[in-house]
Design an enzyme around this catalytic site. Structure first.
Site, short mmCIF file in Angstrom:
data_model
loop_
_atom_site.label_atom_id
_atom_site.label_comp_id
_atom_site.label_asym_id
_atom_site.label_seq_id
_atom_site.Cartn_x
_atom_site.Cartn_y
_atom_site.Cartn_z
CD GLU A 90 -23.46 26.89 16.28
OE1 GLU A 90 -23.96 27.34 17.30
OE2 GLU A 90 -22.23 26.69 16.16
CB CYS A 103 -16.55 26.52 9.55
SG CYS A 103 -16.23 25.23 10.78
CB CYS A 110 -19.83 16.32 18.88
SG CYS A 110 -18.17 15.65 18.61
CB CYS A 114 -13.01 17.78 23.00
SG CYS A 114 -12.46 16.67 21.68
CB CYS A 117 -15.30 21.10 22.25
SG CYS A 117 -16.10 21.41 20.68
CG HIS A 217 -6.70 20.52 20.75
ND1 HIS A 217 -6.43 21.64 19.99
CD2 HIS A 217 -7.79 19.94 20.19
CE1 HIS A 217 -7.32 21.73 19.02
NE2 HIS A 217 -8.15 20.71 19.11
CG ASN A 291 -13.77 31.89 20.04
OD1 ASN A 291 -13.48 33.06 20.18
ND2 ASN A 291 -13.66 31.27 18.87
CB CYS A 334 -17.30 24.74 17.21
SG CYS A 334 -18.07 23.55 16.14
#
Length: 345
Positions: A90, A103, A110, A114, A117, A217, A291, A334
């Protein structure tokens, strides 16, 4: 096949010399890619047919194709691209008063894990090449060309950990920053890391003018261990020492990214701990609306709660901002659109 976007300016000149051409031939190819922004090698009309045929044997221009596109009411546009091997990634175009920011994704999946995420819902398959990152920006720039507009800012904050793909990311940025590439100013480029300490030291020695953002965070090790597994390898003391070294080497202001999670990291005690952690460093905190991701179970705070946390930090002497929410009516988180398509498969 390799993409011509994989070469930065110096590398494409070296390639030209290796072929027995003059260095200027590499300069011409680079100009066609980034000034004329051609889609086909045959459009490089000042190259001989033999030269173009040789290039076409081993190279393509863009290694990606568009699979899906979502446009939010605020103009935020999310692109889903397929790479040559079928992997999906993306990119996001965001509109600000100061310009148009893209972005960029740096990995397929990944491994940072996290807790909040969507990117980590699928494990890392591989790193992207610099050309695959360049191609994300070039696709969007070519769309903006139709409106007489340009990409002004780059944030390497998409899926993946940029410092886990360090060499390719730095090569990609060299092309975008080069005045014969897209000519995007170094101070308009931001790299985000979750805290890969050895790479922070390496990046510090590059002495670029790129901005460094750190995904924080959480203001203490106990909470950050729960939210971000990387903290178990590089706890906050170790991370802050590396960032202090970066500050000494570069005299650049740091950005700390802090996603506000309802009932998790948004309480007055967290604001106090955050202020103590940041201290007198040349830094500010970017508070980020969350989000929500269905699979993760976290909730974001409302605007009033975000403002309360912001006020608490400001009273404690911490410079901070609240990031404007982008793309709230599309799959804005994301990795979210990518995961939807993977689930359909």
């Amino acid at each position: 096949m390799k993409s011509l976007y994989d070469f930065n300016y110096e590398q494409i000149q070296e390639f030209a010399l290796e072929q027995g051409w003059k260095k200027f031939r590499g300069h011409q190819i680079f100009q066609w890619l980034y000034r004329s922004r051609v889609d086909d090698i045959d459009e490089m009309s000042n190259l001989s047919k033999d030269t173009r045929d040789l290039l076409k044997q081993d190279f393509i221009i863009s290694p990606l194709t568009l699979r899906d596109k979502q446009v939010a009411k605020d103009g935020t546009t999310k692109y889903l691209f397929a790479l040559a091997d079928g992997a999906l990634i993306e990119s996001v175009l965001m509109l600000f008063d100061y310009g148009k920011s893209v972005c960029v994704t740096s990995q397929v999946g990944c491994n940072m894990g996290c807790a909040f995420c969507a990117s980590g819902l699928t494990k890392k398959q591989r790193n992207l090449t610099s050309g695959e990152m360049v191609a994300q920006v070039m696709y969007i720039q070519k769309e903006l060309d139709k409106q007489g507009e340009r990409v002004s800012h780059i944030v390497v904050m998409g899926t993946g950990e940029p410092f886990d793909n360090y060499e390719q990311v730095m090569n990609f940025l060299a092309t975008l920053n080069h005045d014969r590439g897209l000519g995007i100013g170094a101070r308009h480029i931001t790299i985000s890391t979750c805290g890969i300490v050895p790479r922070i030291y390496e990046f510090s020695k590059e002495h670029t003018q790129y901005n460094l953002a750190v995904s924080l965070h959480a203001p203490n090790d106990q909470l950050r261990n729960q939210l971000m597994p990387v903290n178990q390898a590089y706890p906050l003391d170790t991370l802050m020492q590396a960032l202090d070294y970066y500050g000494t080497e570069n005299n650049r202001r740091l950005t700390f990214e802090y996603i506000l999670l309802k009932g998790v990291n948004d309480q007055p005690i967290h604001a106090k701990q955050l202020a103590k952690l940041i201290g007198k460093r040349n830094a500010y905190i970017n508070l980020i609306p969350y989000n929500s991701v269905d699979e993760k179970g976290f909730q974001g705070v409302d605007h009033n709660s975000a403002m309360i946390f912001y006020d608490q930090l400001m009273k404690l002497g911490v410079r901070c901002t609240i990031r404007k929410e982008h793309g709230g009516d599309i799959d804005a988180a994301c990795g979210q659109l990518r995961v939807k398509h993977l689930q359909k498969r």
